[in-house]
Write a protein that holds these residues in place. Sequence first.
Motif, PDB file in Angstrom:
ATOM      1  N   SER A 189       0.824  -1.217   0.000  1.00  0.00           N
ATOM      2  CA  SER A 189       0.000   0.000   0.000  1.00  0.00           C
ATOM      3  C   SER A 189       0.853   1.260   0.000  1.00  0.00           C
ATOM      4  O   SER A 189       0.437   2.307  -0.513  1.00  0.00           O
ATOM      5  N   GLU A 190       2.071   1.184   0.572  1.00  0.00           N
ATOM      6  CA  GLU A 190       2.926   2.370   0.649  1.00  0.00           C
ATOM      7  C   GLU A 190       3.835   2.521  -0.565  1.00  0.00           C
ATOM      8  O   GLU A 190       4.431   3.584  -0.772  1.00  0.00           O
ATOM      9  N   ALA A 191       3.975   1.447  -1.371  1.00  0.00           N
ATOM     10  CA  ALA A 191       4.897   1.486  -2.515  1.00  0.00           C
ATOM     11  C   ALA A 191       4.291   2.267  -3.668  1.00  0.00           C
ATOM     12  O   ALA A 191       3.083   2.198  -3.926  1.00  0.00           O
ATOM     13  N   THR A 192       5.165   3.034  -4.392  1.00  0.00           N
ATOM     14  CA  THR A 192       4.709   3.753  -5.594  1.00  0.00           C
ATOM     15  C   THR A 192       4.641   2.807  -6.784  1.00  0.00           C
ATOM     16  O   THR A 192       3.863   3.027  -7.711  1.00  0.00           O
ATOM     17  N   ASP A 193       5.462   1.757  -6.761  1.00  0.00           N
ATOM     18  CA  ASP A 193       5.474   0.760  -7.838  1.00  0.00           C
ATOM     19  C   ASP A 193       5.223  -0.612  -7.212  1.00  0.00           C
ATOM     20  O   ASP A 193       6.169  -1.261  -6.722  1.00  0.00           O
ATOM     21  N   PRO A 194       3.979  -1.067  -7.177  1.00  0.00           N
ATOM     22  CA  PRO A 194       3.673  -2.344  -6.534  1.00  0.00           C
ATOM     23  C   PRO A 194       4.460  -3.513  -7.107  1.00  0.00           C
ATOM     24  O   PRO A 194       4.859  -4.419  -6.372  1.00  0.00           O
TER      25      PRO A 194
ATOM     26  N   ARG B  27       8.744  -7.688  -6.126  1.00  0.00           N
ATOM     27  CA  ARG B  27      10.059  -8.276  -6.409  1.00  0.00           C
ATOM     28  C   ARG B  27      10.990  -8.104  -5.209  1.00  0.00           C
ATOM     29  O   ARG B  27      11.766  -8.998  -4.863  1.00  0.00           O
ATOM     30  N   GLY B  28      10.885  -6.939  -4.550  1.00  0.00           N
ATOM     31  CA  GLY B  28      11.732  -6.701  -3.382  1.00  0.00           C
ATOM     32  C   GLY B  28      11.428  -7.663  -2.251  1.00  0.00           C
ATOM     33  O   GLY B  28      12.329  -8.164  -1.571  1.00  0.00           O
ATOM     34  N   ILE B  29      10.137  -7.932  -2.041  1.00  0.00           N
ATOM     35  CA  ILE B  29       9.748  -8.883  -0.986  1.00  0.00           C
ATOM     36  C   ILE B  29      10.271 -10.271  -1.313  1.00  0.00           C
ATOM     37  O   ILE B  29      10.775 -10.999  -0.440  1.00  0.00           O
ATOM     38  N   ALA B  30      10.187 -10.658  -2.604  1.00  0.00           N
ATOM     39  CA  ALA B  30      10.647 -11.986  -3.006  1.00  0.00           C
ATOM     40  C   ALA B  30      12.157 -12.132  -2.848  1.00  0.00           C
ATOM     41  O   ALA B  30      12.665 -13.215  -2.516  1.00  0.00           O
TER      42      ALA B  30
END
Length: 672
Positions: A448-453, A458-461
């Motif tokens: 919800s806070e990311a500008t590019d979901p 990818r960052g979470i992965a």
Amino acid sequence: MADNPTTPRRSFHRARYQRYTGGPDPLAPPVDLREALREIGDDVMAGTSPQHALREFLRRGSKDMRGLDKLREQINRRRQELLRSRNLDGTFQEIRELLDRAVLEERKQLARDLDDDARFAEMQIGNLPASTAQAVDELSNYEWRSAQAREDFEKIKDLLGRELLDQRFAGMKQAMEGATEADRQRITDMLTDLNKLLDAHNRGEDTTEQFREFMDKHGDFFPENPRNTEELIDSLAQRSAAAQQFYNSLTPEQRAELDQLSQQAFGSPELMSQLAQMDSALRQARPGLGWDESSEFSGGQGMGLGEGAAALRDIGELDALSEQLSQQYSGAQLDDIDLDALMRQLGEEAVVDARRLAELDKALRDEGFFDRSADGEFRLSPKAMRQLGQSIFKDVAEQMSGRGGERQTRNSGRLGEPTGASREWQFGDTDPWDVTRTVSNSVLRTLSEATDPASAIRGIAESGVRIDVRDVEVADTESRTQAAVVLLVDTSFSMEMEGRWTPMKRTAIALNHLVSTRFRSDELHLIAFGRHARTIDIAELTGLQPRWEQGTNLHHALLLAQRHLRRFPNAQPVVLVVTDGEPTAHLDPSGEPFFFYPPHPQTIALTVRELDHVSRLGAQVTFFRLGDDPGLANFMDQIARRIGGRVVAPDLDGLGAAVVGDYLKSRSRRRA
């Protein structure tokens, strides 16, 4: 752009929706066993046996489903509408009433007689056929013991004879009321002479002189005052043909029943033989009156062949349905109800209600909501008690929902038991984390806070989830502090007289459900006290019937309560007392209850002594005072000050909420 001729053209079909008529609705909701069990439980708590409570529920139905009584009422109303103006209905009703009255008087007499023959006669009377005709026939040779019963049964024979004569001779039913044996012999003589006259006429003989002699002898039977044989035949033939037309309109089964009843007319089949001979002679004399057709009844409203036959078929079907819906015969089952017949008579909605009643009855039995105790009594099963407890506790919880803080039972503690719920972490919490909810919160917050979901995913992965303090949720727990809880309930007869019997039981069931499902470490003990006290389980208390028992033996109940409290020395003792009267009984040294009203000083002294003992055990005592008895209020207020207890005076509707709320408060105080 033109349509491509090779492209298939779409076709649209208009759909029409209507009520499903292919049998039971496959999308209909299942029967609601909870509502049924709730109403059955209410009856059981009021003192009705479970088996009778089930029958009563099926009879009265529910707010969304007509019961057997309502369906039967509609059946009987429809029957009355069909026969309101038919005189034959009145005759059958009179016969049934006379038969019922005779049987009742005979049963009274047999109950007073003590010999073996009386018992055999009771069996015979108790197993009469449902058919009125068959019952009358079976009792035709019965040796009546009651003079009144014998007189009523003889009236049936007299009524049948008068009805049959009235169909053929105007005013005969009223004229022959209360007829003596001599009067009946005059009828027999008249019919014999009439048949001789008709036979002579049909043979072509001159009957002038014979007619004159006949009228001189029997003219009072013919108010039409015919002047010759032809006029006599005309008058008789019209009524006789109408009687035959009515007979033709009956079904074979109905004709058989009427034939069987007719044989009892005046206690002898001779009348029917004479009437049959007369009808035959009149038919020969006047063959063109439509003897093979149907005709109007002799009452105020007539029916043609089709209407009459249909009405009589409906009457027979309605009678059968009424008996099926009554469920009063031996071996009766709801599957006996003819749903096709019910559809014809009352329509589809009645069939739906009847089918739901049958399904509900079967489900309640098949699901194990009833069982038999060791002594063979039919009772609610443990499964039913759990369902009933859940339903009652739900009501209690709804009553408590408006009370600020009384339902808050959450406690943060290292030794807590998970409740299945979670909450946001707060500073100082030591409850374990709910990992699943915490990680989920972190993922949702990151996205919800990311500008590019897409980049965030990818960052979470690649680098995993980053948990913030805002994401943390902890598992809600309850304290494991154990309590020994004793609920003392007043079962003296005043509780029943003042309408407090069922609320008391509902309160016990709600508390038992709460302890057994939510606070299983607590030990709940139930004690019922009237003139004496006894421990009782929840199933027995639910089915306990009120008894005429004077005495409120709180002294004995407190002695039993202390036994339970001493079994759990490490548990917090809690004593809850529900009563509507001052102590008026105690146990004397011999162990027998002593009762005196107004309360005896010794009873008060012994009760206070045991309350002191309970207080020394560290018990938290709460009195729930029912009613406005000033003596009880004064006693409880003084005791509460003496032992540091509490007094609550709830109304009946709020009794359950008051007791359960006090129990939950005691847990909060223990945690504190």
